[in-house]
Design an enzyme around this catalytic site. Structure first.
Site, PDB file in Angstrom:
ATOM      1  N   VAL A  29       0.549  -1.242   0.207  1.00 20.91           N
ATOM      2  CA  VAL A  29      -0.213  -0.027  -0.119  1.00 20.91           C
ATOM      3  C   VAL A  29       1.213   1.266  -0.473  1.00 20.91           C
ATOM      4  O   VAL A  29       0.484   2.339  -0.154  1.00 20.91           O
ATOM      5  CB  VAL A  29      -1.232  -0.201   1.095  1.00 20.91           C
ATOM      6  CG1 VAL A  29      -1.782  -0.994   0.971  1.00 20.91           C
ATOM      7  CG2 VAL A  29      -0.502  -0.169   2.478  1.00 20.91           C
ATOM      8  N   GLY A  30       2.187   1.129   0.416  1.00 23.20           N
ATOM      9  CA  GLY A  30       3.133   2.515   0.344  1.00 23.20           C
ATOM     10  C   GLY A  30       4.413   1.905   0.523  1.00 23.20           C
ATOM     11  O   GLY A  30       4.836   1.146   1.213  1.00 23.20           O
ATOM     12  N   GLY A  32       8.257   3.847   1.184  1.00 22.75           N
ATOM     13  CA  GLY A  32       8.751   5.010   2.234  1.00 22.75           C
ATOM     14  C   GLY A  32      10.235   4.785   1.795  1.00 22.75           C
ATOM     15  O   GLY A  32      10.999   4.094   1.113  1.00 22.75           O
ATOM     16  N   ALA A  33      11.168   6.092   2.389  1.00 21.96           N
ATOM     17  CA  ALA A  33      12.526   6.277   2.270  1.00 21.96           C
ATOM     18  C   ALA A  33      13.558   4.658   3.217  1.00 21.96           C
ATOM     19  O   ALA A  33      14.547   4.236   2.823  1.00 21.96           O
ATOM     20  CB  ALA A  33      13.253   7.173   2.685  1.00 21.96           C
ATOM     21  N   PHE A  34      12.800   4.470   3.890  1.00 20.11           N
ATOM     22  CA  PHE A  34      13.365   3.574   4.880  1.00 20.11           C
ATOM     23  C   PHE A  34      12.161   2.436   5.574  1.00 20.11           C
ATOM     24  O   PHE A  34      12.636   1.236   5.781  1.00 20.11           O
ATOM     25  CB  PHE A  34      13.642   3.911   6.133  1.00 20.11           C
ATOM     26  CG  PHE A  34      14.337   5.457   6.037  1.00 20.11           C
ATOM     27  CD1 PHE A  34      15.552   5.243   5.920  1.00 20.11           C
ATOM     28  CD2 PHE A  34      14.165   5.923   6.086  1.00 20.11           C
ATOM     29  CE1 PHE A  34      16.650   6.032   5.927  1.00 20.11           C
ATOM     30  CE2 PHE A  34      14.261   7.635   6.431  1.00 20.11           C
ATOM     31  CZ  PHE A  34      15.999   7.305   5.918  1.00 20.11           C
ATOM     32  N   GLY A  35      10.983   2.024   4.870  1.00 25.01           N
ATOM     33  CA  GLY A  35      10.243   0.763   4.698  1.00 25.01           C
ATOM     34  C   GLY A  35       9.128   0.706   3.805  1.00 25.01           C
ATOM     35  O   GLY A  35       9.076   1.809   3.124  1.00 25.01           O
ATOM     36  N   LEU A  36       8.870  -0.487   3.515  1.00 24.98           N
ATOM     37  CA  LEU A  36       7.505  -0.750   3.323  1.00 24.98           C
ATOM     38  C   LEU A  36       6.174  -1.187   3.268  1.00 24.98           C
ATOM     39  O   LEU A  36       6.380  -1.595   4.560  1.00 24.98           O
ATOM     40  CB  LEU A  36       7.592  -1.832   1.811  1.00 24.98           C
ATOM     41  CG  LEU A  36       6.614  -3.021   1.212  1.00 24.98           C
ATOM     42  CD1 LEU A  36       6.211  -1.559   0.385  1.00 24.98           C
ATOM     43  CD2 LEU A  36       7.104  -3.636   0.658  1.00 24.98           C
ATOM     44  N   LYS A  52       4.284  -2.437   8.557  1.00 27.07           N
ATOM     45  CA  LYS A  52       5.241  -1.260   7.898  1.00 27.07           C
ATOM     46  C   LYS A  52       7.275  -2.521   8.192  1.00 27.07           C
ATOM     47  O   LYS A  52       7.514  -2.539   9.302  1.00 27.07           O
ATOM     48  CB  LYS A  52       5.436  -0.274   8.617  1.00 27.07           C
ATOM     49  CG  LYS A  52       6.746   0.739   8.282  1.00 27.07           C
ATOM     50  CD  LYS A  52       6.295   2.107   8.550  1.00 27.07           C
ATOM     51  CE  LYS A  52       7.858   3.126   8.448  1.00 27.07           C
ATOM     52  NZ  LYS A  52       8.105   4.024   9.314  1.00 27.07           N
ATOM     53  N   ASP A 144       6.176  17.156  10.362  1.00 28.13           N
ATOM     54  CA  ASP A 144       5.980  16.848   8.944  1.00 28.13           C
ATOM     55  C   ASP A 144       4.692  16.248   8.407  1.00 28.13           C
ATOM     56  O   ASP A 144       3.831  15.311   7.935  1.00 28.13           O
ATOM     57  CB  ASP A 144       6.762  15.588   8.346  1.00 28.13           C
ATOM     58  CG  ASP A 144       6.366  15.230   6.683  1.00 28.13           C
ATOM     59  OD1 ASP A 144       6.610  16.259   5.904  1.00 28.13           O
ATOM     60  OD2 ASP A 144       7.072  14.062   6.691  1.00 28.13           O
TER      61      ASP A 144
END
Length: 427
Positions: A29-30, A32-36, A52, A144
């Site tokens: 579903v997403g 990121g820079a440090f994780g799926l 995550k 953020d």
């Protein structure tokens, strides 16, 4: 103790997900820079969840510290309008997995599909501010906040997520952290000395976007972003300019021609007056004059949802003592293992540190545990070396493998307690 066979490996976007059989039906579903992040079904709780994966959390001390910070924040911050940690586990490959509630969509996607009706704008803003009141009372700044970090389910329940960038309320904070459209001017102007007010600015930008269906300040770059902010708010006041620490930024700001502010009631002609009034109080150049989350909740615009008996603050301030710590990976590793064990209420393991102790005491215990593991590894490797035939190449290979296995066993023996809960809690 959990073994590799108790975990199931599957490939997701070329990334190995290694999870227990409690979780099924993985779908990405997403990223990121440090994780799926994957959606999944929790067969024990019979509900959908988000998982995550933190990839290689112990590859560097910086990444280990970042993961530790995110875990500590998720454990500490427990509120209806914040994404909450439901499970955490360490896989045999030493990846860390955070399990949270699964929300159906996020505000960014929602805003791309249809304009929001007034009652939804009110209700979503109320929940954002309710969550921020709690976060700020804990001494935490999100830093953020943006539509993609605001998750919403089919019941319109809203949860703020992604506290990976969250920081202490610190008088000397540096760096670019938030997405440009939602970045407070004090971050652009000074790059330091900012506080919880940056989240209120971001929430104000989100409020305007929900109202109009498009970003309020869609800057193409740093300079353009500041320019379109001054198109609405006018030139920053002198007391704000006097706080600028960067000489280059000061020269840039003072070189600009003076701009008068545009009255909000003219800029937002189709928006109801009470909404415009609250928005104007949130989008103020001077952060010290910006409305707080607590005060915004009592604004007349949010009266349909405001309930002073159900807008809690944190029980305690978040402990940021670790924030300036510069520790080796193995020390962070031991401290992370202890936090995982504490989350699952597993105690009594060899070398387990007390997560309620002072940070210095935790570091001392973790350092000792890591040193002990290294010493055991070295002793076992030496024992293998002494008992092997140094003239045999096969024995040399065996000796190297034994040393590697010994070191791995020693340093992960502590962490295997964190994996151990898979047997007790996931079946």
């Amino acid at each position: 103790m959990a073994t590799h066979e108790e975990f199931i490996r599957t490939q997701v976007f070329g990334t190995v997900f290694e999870i227990t059989n409690r979780y099924t039906d993985l779908n990405p579903v997403g990223m990121g820079a440090f994780g799926l992040v994957c959606s999944a079904t929790d067969t024990l709780a019979q509900q959908p969840v988000a998982i995550k994966k933190i990839m290689k959390p112990f590859s560097t001390a910086v990444l280990a510290k970042r993961t530790y910070r995110e875990l500590k924040l998720l454990k500490h911050l427990r509120h209806e309008n914040l994404i909450c940690l439901q499970d955490i586990f360490l896989s045999p490959l030493e990846d860390i997995y955070f399990v949270t509630e699964l929300q159906g969509t996020d505000l960014h996607r929602l805003l791309q599909t249809r304009p929001l009706e007034k009652q939804f704008v009110q209700y979503f803003l109320y929940q954002i501010l309710r969550g921020l009141k709690y976060v700020h009372s804990a001494g935490v700044i999100h830093r953020d906040l943006k539509p993609s970090n605001i998750l919403i389910n089919e019941n319109c329940d809203l949860k703020i997520c992604d506290f990976g960038l969250a920081r202490i309320q610190d008088p000397q904070m540096t760096g670019y952290v938030s997405t440009r459209y939602y970045r407070a001017p004090e971050i652009m102007l000074t790059w330091q000395k900012y506080d919880v007010e940056v989240d209120i600015w971001s929430a104000g930008c989100i409020f305007a976007e929900m109202t109009e269906g498009k970003p309020l300040f869609p800057g193409k770059d740093h300079v353009h972003q500041f320019s379109i902010i001054t198109d609405l708010l006018g030139s920053p006041p002198e007391d704000v300019i006097n706080t600028i620490c960067s000489e280059n930024t000061l020269k840039f700001v003072t070189s600009l021609p003076h701009r008068d502010p545009v009255p909000f009631r003219e800029r937002f002609k189709t928006v109801e007056p009470e909404a415009v009034d609250l928005l104007e109080k949130m989008l103020v150049f001077d952060p010290k004059k910006r409305i707080t989350a607590a005060d915004a909740l009592v604004h007349p615009y949010l009266a349909p949802y405001h309930d002073p008996t159900d807008e809690p603050v944190a029980d305690a301030k978040f402990d940021w003592n670790f924030n300036d710590a510069d520790l080796p990976v193995d020390t962070w590793r031991v401290m992370m293992y202890s936090e995982i064990l504490d989350f699952h209420k597993i105690g009594g393991g060899d070398g387990q540190i007390d997560t309620s102790a002072t940070f210095d005491d935790q570091v001392a215990a973790a350092t000792a545990a890591a040193a002990h593991a290294a010493a055991v590894a070295q002793a076992q490797a030496q024992a293998h070396s002494n008992s092997s035939n140094s003239n045999s190449s096969s024995n040399v290979n065996s000796k190297s493998k034994a040393a590697r296995d010994s070191a791995n066993d020693a340093i992960t023996n502590y962490g295997n307690q964190a994996v151990h809960y898979a047997n007790e809690f996931q079946q």
